[in-house]
Design a protein around this motif. Structure first.
Motif, PDB file in Angstrom:
ATOM      1  N   VAL A  32     -19.824  28.965  44.356  1.00 21.05           N
ATOM      2  CA  VAL A  32     -20.381  27.641  44.076  1.00 21.05           C
ATOM      3  C   VAL A  32     -20.050  27.255  42.636  1.00 21.05           C
ATOM      4  CG1 VAL A  32     -22.464  26.223  44.031  1.00 21.05           C
ATOM      5  CG2 VAL A  32     -22.220  28.045  45.732  1.00 21.05           C
ATOM      6  N   THR A  81     -20.577  24.133  39.917  1.00 15.97           N
ATOM      7  CA  THR A  81     -21.242  22.872  39.569  1.00 15.97           C
ATOM      8  C   THR A  81     -20.620  22.359  38.273  1.00 15.97           C
ATOM      9  OG1 THR A  81     -22.995  24.135  38.460  1.00 15.97           O
ATOM     10  CG2 THR A  81     -23.394  23.458  40.724  1.00 15.97           C
ATOM     11  N   ARG A 105     -28.658  20.600  40.273  1.00 19.80           N
ATOM     12  CA  ARG A 105     -27.831  21.787  40.024  1.00 19.80           C
ATOM     13  C   ARG A 105     -28.484  23.041  40.614  1.00 19.80           C
ATOM     14  NH1 ARG A 105     -28.426  25.126  35.828  1.00 19.80           N
ATOM     15  NH2 ARG A 105     -29.581  23.547  34.648  1.00 19.80           N
ATOM     16  N   GLN A 127     -27.003  25.324  43.761  1.00 17.42           N
ATOM     17  CA  GLN A 127     -26.711  26.734  43.552  1.00 17.42           C
ATOM     18  C   GLN A 127     -27.488  27.633  44.514  1.00 17.42           C
ATOM     19  OE1 GLN A 127     -27.599  27.302  39.406  1.00 17.42           O
ATOM     20  NE2 GLN A 127     -25.590  26.575  38.718  1.00 17.42           N
TER      21      GLN A 127
END
Length: 402
Positions: free
Chosen positions: A109, A111, A127, A131
Motif C-alpha cells: 500500500v 499513500t 491515510r 493503510q
C-alpha cells in the motif's frame, strides 16, 4: 472471520420531476439526440478514443468505507471509474490478476501526498483507513517473491480561487471571519486516485535476444543456419541482416514489458518471480496496471459505523456553537432512545409478571373449585351412607317386632 472493513457502493435514483413521459415522446427525444450526435461525430472521434475507457459519473454513485465494528465511516463521491476489462483492452500484454500468485499475497500500500503530522484531520483519517484496509507487511521477514502487487492512493489537492481576478482586476480579500458553504475565498477540491498495479521484473545486463531465450520466448529460426546469426543479427546466406533477426529489432525502442530506464534497475536481494531474476541479479522493475481505477472525493466522515456525529463534511461547514448544538441534540436523541428502551423493557417485564400472576390466580381458583366439588361429593356420600344406615336399622326393627 477477520473482517476489518466494510465497503458498500450506493447509487441514488432521481425521479423525473416533470412526471411520467409517454413512450412516443421519449423515442422522439432520443432520436433528436442521436441526430445531434451524428452531426458532431466527426469532430469528437479523437476525444472518444481517448475517453472510451473512462466512465464519468454525476452525483449519484457513492462509496462508503467503514471500519468494523466501531467506525469511523468515510463517504466518497465517485467522480470517475474504469473497469479491469477496459484496462486490459488498452494494454499490449495484460496480466491476469485472478492468478493465485497475485490473489494469495497482500499488496503493498502506497499513500502519496497525504502529508505527515501537519496534515488536516480528515486527510489523516483517510491515510490511516487506506493503510488498515490491507494486511500489514513486516519488512524484516517478508519474502520478496510475495510482493507481487501495489495499491496506490494518490491525493490531489486543487485550490480554486472563487474570487479570481478577471482581465487584470483585483480579487476580493477574505475578512478572516468564519465562512460557511459558498462564502470561502478558495474552494479546496481534494480528489483521491486509486490505482492497482502488478510488479514485473525483467533481467538486465544481457542482450535482448538472449533475454528472450532465457524467458522461454523462443524465436523463429527456420530461415537461419545457426543461433549465432540470430544473436548477431546477420545471415550467412544473404550476407546482411536476416529478416528473422530484423523482425526483433524493428522499431529500436523498448516495448512495454522490457523497461530500459536505468532508474528502474535494482539488484535483487532475493530470488524473484520470473526466469532470470536470481539473487544478486540486476533486474528492471515495471508496474503493469491491473485495475480498476477510481477517482473519488471525500464527502463525509462519521464517527461510528454508519452512524454517529459528523467529524468532517466537504460541503457543509459548522461553527463550534452549531457543532456543539448538534452534538447535544444527538446526545439527547441517544438518551431518549435509551430511556424509551428501558421503559419498553420495564413494560414487558410488568406484562409478563401480570400474566404470571393471572395464571397463578386462575390455578388457585381452579384448585378451590376442585376442593368445593370434592367436599360436596364427600357430603353427598356421607348423606347416602346415613340414609342407608337408617333404612337398615328400620328394616332390622321391623323384623324384631314380627
Amino acid at each position: 472471520m477477520g473482517v476489518t472493513h466494510i465497503l458498500s457502493f450506493s447509487q441514488r435514483n432521481y425521479n423525473n420531476r416533470r412526471g411520467n413521459v409517454s413512450a412516443a415522446a421519449t423515442v422522439a427525444l432520443l432520436k433528436n439526440e442521436e441526430d445531434k450526435d451524428d452531426d458532431d461525430e466527426d469532430d469528437e472521434d479523437e476525444e472518444k478514443d481517448n475517453e472510451e475507457s473512462t466512465t464519468k459519473i454525476g452525483r449519484g454513485l457513492y462509496l462508503r468505507i467503514g471500519r468494523f465494528p466501531l467506525g469511523p465511516t468515510l463517504g466518497f463521491q465517485i467522480k470517475q471509474f474504469t473497469l479491469c476489462s477496459h484496462i486490459k483492452k488498452l494494454q499490449k500484454r495484460p496480466i491476469d490478476a485472478t492468478l493465485p500468485a497475485y490473489q494469495d499475497n497482500s499488496p503493498i500500500v502506497v499513500t502519496n501526498n497525504f502529508g505527515g503530522a501537519e496534515a488536516p484531520p480528515h486527510v489523516k483519517i483517510m491515510r490511516i483507513t487506506f493503510q488498515n484496509m490491507f494486511p500489514a507487511i513486516n519488512v524484516t521477514n517478508v519474502k520478496l517473491s510475495n510482493c507481487r502487487r501495489v495499491v496506490l492512493f494518490n491525493l490531489i489537492t486543487n485550490n480554486k480561487n472563487k474570487g479570481a481576478a478577471v482581465d487584470g482586476g483585483t480579487a476580493p480579500v477574505s475578512d478572516g471571519e468564519s465562512e460557511k458553504e459558498g462564502d470561502s475565498e478558495y474552494e479546496h477540491d481534494e480528489l483521491v486516485e486509486v490505482r492497482h498495479y502488478a510488479i514485473k521484473a525483467t533481467p538486465v545486463g544481457v542482450d535482448r535476444k538472449v533475454r528472450r531465450i532465457i524467458q522461454s520466448r523462443l524465436p523463429n529460426l527456420n530461415k537461419l543456419d545457426d543461433i549465432s546469426e540470430y544473436i548477431l543479427g546477420t545471415s550467412s546466406t544473404t550476407g546482411g541482416t536476416s529478416s528473422a533477426a530484423a523482425s526483433y529489432d524493428a522499431g529500436g525502442a523498448a516495448s512495454d514489458s522490457e523497461p530500459e530506464d536505468e532508474a528502474t534497475h535494482v539488484v535483487l536481494p532475493q530470488k524473484y518471480a520470473g526466469k532470470g531474476n536470481a539473487k544478486s541479479q540486476k533486474s528492471a522493475l515495471k508496474l503493469v496496471e491491473l485495475g480498476p481505477r477510481l477517482t473519488m472525493k471525500l464527502v463525509k466522515v462519521e464517527r461510528g459505523l454508519g452512524s454517529g456525529d459528523v467529524m468532517y463534511h466537504a460541503f457543509i461547514q459548522k461553527t463550534p456553537e452549531e457543532a456543539m448544538e448538534l452534538k447535544q441534540k444527538a446526545e439527547q436523541k441517544v438518551a431518549l432512545k435509551k430511556r424509551r428502551r428501558e421503559e419498553q423493557e420495564a413494560n414487558v417485564e410488568r406484562k409478563l409478571r401480570e400474566k404470571e400472576e393471572k395464571k397463578q390466580r386462575k390455578l388457585m381458583r381452579k384448585e378451590e373449585q376442585n376442593k368445593k366439588i370434592m367436599e360436596e361429593l364427600r357430603r353427598g356420600n356421607a348423606a347416602e351412607d346415613s340414609e342407608e344406615e337408617e333404612e337398615e336399622s328400620d328394616e332390622s326393627g321391623s323384623e324384631v317386632e314380627e
